[in-house]
Design a protein around this motif. Structure first.
Motif, PDB file in Angstrom:
ATOM      1  N   MET A   1     -40.988   4.901  55.111  1.00  0.00           N
ATOM      2  CA  MET A   1     -41.605   6.104  54.591  1.00  0.00           C
ATOM      3  C   MET A   1     -41.575   6.022  53.065  1.00  0.00           C
ATOM      4  O   MET A   1     -40.512   5.854  52.479  1.00  0.00           O
ATOM      5  CB  MET A   1     -40.810   7.319  55.090  1.00  0.00           C
ATOM      6  N   PRO A   2     -42.708   6.124  52.368  1.00  0.00           N
ATOM      7  CA  PRO A   2     -42.740   6.026  50.911  1.00  0.00           C
ATOM      8  C   PRO A   2     -41.914   7.133  50.264  1.00  0.00           C
ATOM      9  O   PRO A   2     -41.973   8.282  50.677  1.00  0.00           O
ATOM     10  CB  PRO A   2     -44.223   6.187  50.569  1.00  0.00           C
ATOM     11  N   GLY A   3     -41.123   6.754  49.252  1.00  0.00           N
ATOM     12  CA  GLY A   3     -40.319   7.725  48.515  1.00  0.00           C
ATOM     13  C   GLY A   3     -38.987   8.047  49.169  1.00  0.00           C
ATOM     14  O   GLY A   3     -38.116   8.625  48.564  1.00  0.00           O
ATOM     15  N   TYR A   4     -38.812   7.664  50.441  1.00  0.00           N
ATOM     16  CA  TYR A   4     -37.591   7.990  51.161  1.00  0.00           C
ATOM     17  C   TYR A   4     -36.375   7.329  50.520  1.00  0.00           C
ATOM     18  O   TYR A   4     -35.363   7.973  50.306  1.00  0.00           O
ATOM     19  CB  TYR A   4     -37.726   7.589  52.617  1.00  0.00           C
ATOM     20  N   SER A   5     -36.474   6.038  50.176  1.00  0.00           N
ATOM     21  CA  SER A   5     -35.325   5.345  49.595  1.00  0.00           C
ATOM     22  C   SER A   5     -34.979   5.885  48.217  1.00  0.00           C
ATOM     23  O   SER A   5     -33.822   5.891  47.828  1.00  0.00           O
ATOM     24  CB  SER A   5     -35.580   3.835  49.529  1.00  0.00           C
ATOM     25  N   VAL A   6     -35.968   6.365  47.465  1.00  0.00           N
ATOM     26  CA  VAL A   6     -35.691   6.947  46.157  1.00  0.00           C
ATOM     27  C   VAL A   6     -34.871   8.213  46.325  1.00  0.00           C
ATOM     28  O   VAL A   6     -33.912   8.467  45.611  1.00  0.00           O
ATOM     29  CB  VAL A   6     -37.000   7.238  45.389  1.00  0.00           C
ATOM     30  N   MET A   7     -35.230   9.045  47.300  1.00  0.00           N
ATOM     31  CA  MET A   7     -34.501  10.272  47.546  1.00  0.00           C
ATOM     32  C   MET A   7     -33.064   9.971  47.963  1.00  0.00           C
ATOM     33  O   MET A   7     -32.146  10.714  47.642  1.00  0.00           O
ATOM     34  CB  MET A   7     -35.184  11.080  48.638  1.00  0.00           C
ATOM     35  N   MET A   8     -32.853   8.905  48.661  1.00  0.00           N
ATOM     36  CA  MET A   8     -31.540   8.566  49.180  1.00  0.00           C
ATOM     37  C   MET A   8     -30.648   7.883  48.153  1.00  0.00           C
ATOM     38  O   MET A   8     -29.450   7.852  48.322  1.00  0.00           O
ATOM     39  CB  MET A   8     -31.695   7.669  50.406  1.00  0.00           C
ATOM     40  N   THR A   9     -31.213   7.328  47.101  1.00  0.00           N
ATOM     41  CA  THR A   9     -30.430   6.611  46.114  1.00  0.00           C
ATOM     42  C   THR A   9     -29.462   7.541  45.410  1.00  0.00           C
ATOM     43  O   THR A   9     -29.836   8.617  44.960  1.00  0.00           O
ATOM     44  CB  THR A   9     -31.360   5.958  45.062  1.00  0.00           C
ATOM     45  N   ALA A  10     -28.214   7.128  45.325  1.00  0.00           N
ATOM     46  CA  ALA A  10     -27.190   7.930  44.653  1.00  0.00           C
ATOM     47  C   ALA A  10     -27.414   7.911  43.149  1.00  0.00           C
ATOM     48  O   ALA A  10     -27.647   6.852  42.556  1.00  0.00           O
ATOM     49  CB  ALA A  10     -25.805   7.377  44.969  1.00  0.00           C
ATOM     50  N   THR A  11     -27.385   9.089  42.550  1.00  0.00           N
ATOM     51  CA  THR A  11     -27.415   9.202  41.093  1.00  0.00           C
ATOM     52  C   THR A  11     -26.329  10.182  40.685  1.00  0.00           C
ATOM     53  O   THR A  11     -25.959  11.082  41.450  1.00  0.00           O
ATOM     54  CB  THR A  11     -28.778   9.717  40.569  1.00  0.00           C
ATOM     55  N   PHE A  12     -25.814   9.982  39.478  1.00  0.00           N
ATOM     56  CA  PHE A  12     -24.829  10.927  38.958  1.00  0.00           C
ATOM     57  C   PHE A  12     -24.798  10.867  37.447  1.00  0.00           C
ATOM     58  O   PHE A  12     -25.192   9.875  36.837  1.00  0.00           O
ATOM     59  CB  PHE A  12     -23.429  10.671  39.536  1.00  0.00           C
ATOM     60  N   SER A  13     -24.367  11.968  36.864  1.00  0.00           N
ATOM     61  CA  SER A  13     -24.084  11.990  35.434  1.00  0.00           C
ATOM     62  C   SER A  13     -22.769  12.729  35.252  1.00  0.00           C
ATOM     63  O   SER A  13     -22.438  13.637  36.024  1.00  0.00           O
ATOM     64  CB  SER A  13     -25.212  12.660  34.641  1.00  0.00           C
ATOM     65  N   ILE A  14     -22.010  12.296  34.263  1.00  0.00           N
ATOM     66  CA  ILE A  14     -20.694  12.872  33.997  1.00  0.00           C
ATOM     67  C   ILE A  14     -20.591  13.119  32.500  1.00  0.00           C
ATOM     68  O   ILE A  14     -20.838  12.215  31.705  1.00  0.00           O
ATOM     69  CB  ILE A  14     -19.568  11.933  34.466  1.00  0.00           C
ATOM     70  N   THR A  15     -20.237  14.346  32.148  1.00  0.00           N
ATOM     71  CA  THR A  15     -20.108  14.722  30.750  1.00  0.00           C
ATOM     72  C   THR A  15     -18.749  15.367  30.535  1.00  0.00           C
ATOM     73  O   THR A  15     -18.340  16.225  31.319  1.00  0.00           O
ATOM     74  CB  THR A  15     -21.207  15.733  30.355  1.00  0.00           C
ATOM     75  N   ALA A  16     -18.066  14.976  29.469  1.00  0.00           N
ATOM     76  CA  ALA A  16     -16.807  15.614  29.081  1.00  0.00           C
ATOM     77  C   ALA A  16     -17.105  16.590  27.949  1.00  0.00           C
ATOM     78  O   ALA A  16     -17.573  16.190  26.892  1.00  0.00           O
ATOM     79  CB  ALA A  16     -15.792  14.574  28.639  1.00  0.00           C
ATOM     80  N   ASP A  17     -16.880  17.859  28.195  1.00  0.00           N
ATOM     81  CA  ASP A  17     -16.994  18.903  27.177  1.00  0.00           C
ATOM     82  C   ASP A  17     -15.580  19.088  26.635  1.00  0.00           C
ATOM     83  O   ASP A  17     -14.814  19.926  27.121  1.00  0.00           O
ATOM     84  CB  ASP A  17     -17.543  20.176  27.818  1.00  0.00           C
ATOM     85  N   VAL A  18     -15.220  18.282  25.650  1.00  0.00           N
ATOM     86  CA  VAL A  18     -13.851  18.197  25.155  1.00  0.00           C
ATOM     87  C   VAL A  18     -13.330  19.532  24.623  1.00  0.00           C
ATOM     88  O   VAL A  18     -12.208  19.927  24.969  1.00  0.00           O
ATOM     89  CB  VAL A  18     -13.725  17.065  24.099  1.00  0.00           C
ATOM     90  N   PRO A  19     -14.086  20.279  23.805  1.00  0.00           N
ATOM     91  CA  PRO A  19     -13.532  21.542  23.292  1.00  0.00           C
ATOM     92  C   PRO A  19     -13.143  22.537  24.390  1.00  0.00           C
ATOM     93  O   PRO A  19     -12.228  23.337  24.197  1.00  0.00           O
ATOM     94  CB  PRO A  19     -14.662  22.112  22.441  1.00  0.00           C
ATOM     95  N   ARG A  20     -13.823  22.483  25.527  1.00  0.00           N
ATOM     96  CA  ARG A  20     -13.514  23.430  26.608  1.00  0.00           C
ATOM     97  C   ARG A  20     -12.710  22.791  27.741  1.00  0.00           C
ATOM     98  O   ARG A  20     -12.471  23.436  28.765  1.00  0.00           O
ATOM     99  CB  ARG A  20     -14.804  24.028  27.164  1.00  0.00           C
ATOM    100  N   ASP A  21     -12.256  21.546  27.564  1.00  0.00           N
ATOM    101  CA  ASP A  21     -11.504  20.847  28.615  1.00  0.00           C
ATOM    102  C   ASP A  21     -12.250  20.908  29.942  1.00  0.00           C
ATOM    103  O   ASP A  21     -11.676  21.174  30.992  1.00  0.00           O
ATOM    104  CB  ASP A  21     -10.093  21.431  28.778  1.00  0.00           C
TER     105      ASP A  21
END
Length: 163
Positions: A1-21
């Motif tokens: 199914m076109p686009g199915y593997s893109v939807m399933m691919t794991a993505t993540f972003s991680i940000t440290a907001d140091v002043p607010r811990d």
């Protein structure tokens, strides 16, 4: 199914907001064991940026883009959530109305976690120690007025990691 593997691919972003811990996590797709290992390593690097004492940080997790995970992945996430070395003081999940929401509730059952429909609600709860009694249990997911959405309020988000 076109686009199915893109939807399933794991993505993540991680940000440290140091002043607010505050550690802000955005996760989407389907996570394999290898994806979880990369995620944990990146999360640990973000923890190293914080200046607070261990276990005194706050965690905001946006999982609205997550799909149903394998039982092995749920077990790995659960182990990660109960690890005393990286456990946060408070954790808030921004969730969608889906079966994935039920999986995170099971995985985080041993945590003093709260669940929200918007990042703004979750952030307000995390940053306001007087908002709820310290011994509260899981909050119900409640809709909130539409608002600006960002992965880590007031902090630019890095490019997501892709498998």
């Amino acid at each position: 199914m076109p686009g199915y593997s893109v939807m399933m691919t794991a993505t993540f972003s991680i940000t440290a907001d140091v002043p607010r811990d505050l550690i802000c996590l955005t996760m989407a797709g389907f996570f394999t064991v290898d994806d979880i290992a990369r995620f944990v390593a990146e999360r640990d690097r973000a923890h190293m940026q914080l200046r607070c004492l261990p276990n005194r940080h706050l965690t905001l997790v946006d999982i609205r883009g997550m799909v149903i995970q394998s039982q092995e992945s749920v077990d790995r996430f659960q182990a990660m959530l109960v690890n005393p070395a990286t456990r946060s003081r408070r954790i808030a999940f921004v969730v969608a109305r889906s079966l994935a929401r039920m999986q995170i509730k099971r995985a985080a059952a041993s945590r003093d976690a709260a669940y929200f429909m918007t990042i703004e609600e979750a952030t307000a709860w995390l940053l306001d120690d007087g908002l709820l009694p310290a011994d509260h249990s899981v909050l119900p997911v409640m809709p909130a007025p539409a608002a600006r959405d960002a992965s880590c309020p007031l902090t630019p988000s890095p490019a997501p990691h892709r498998r």
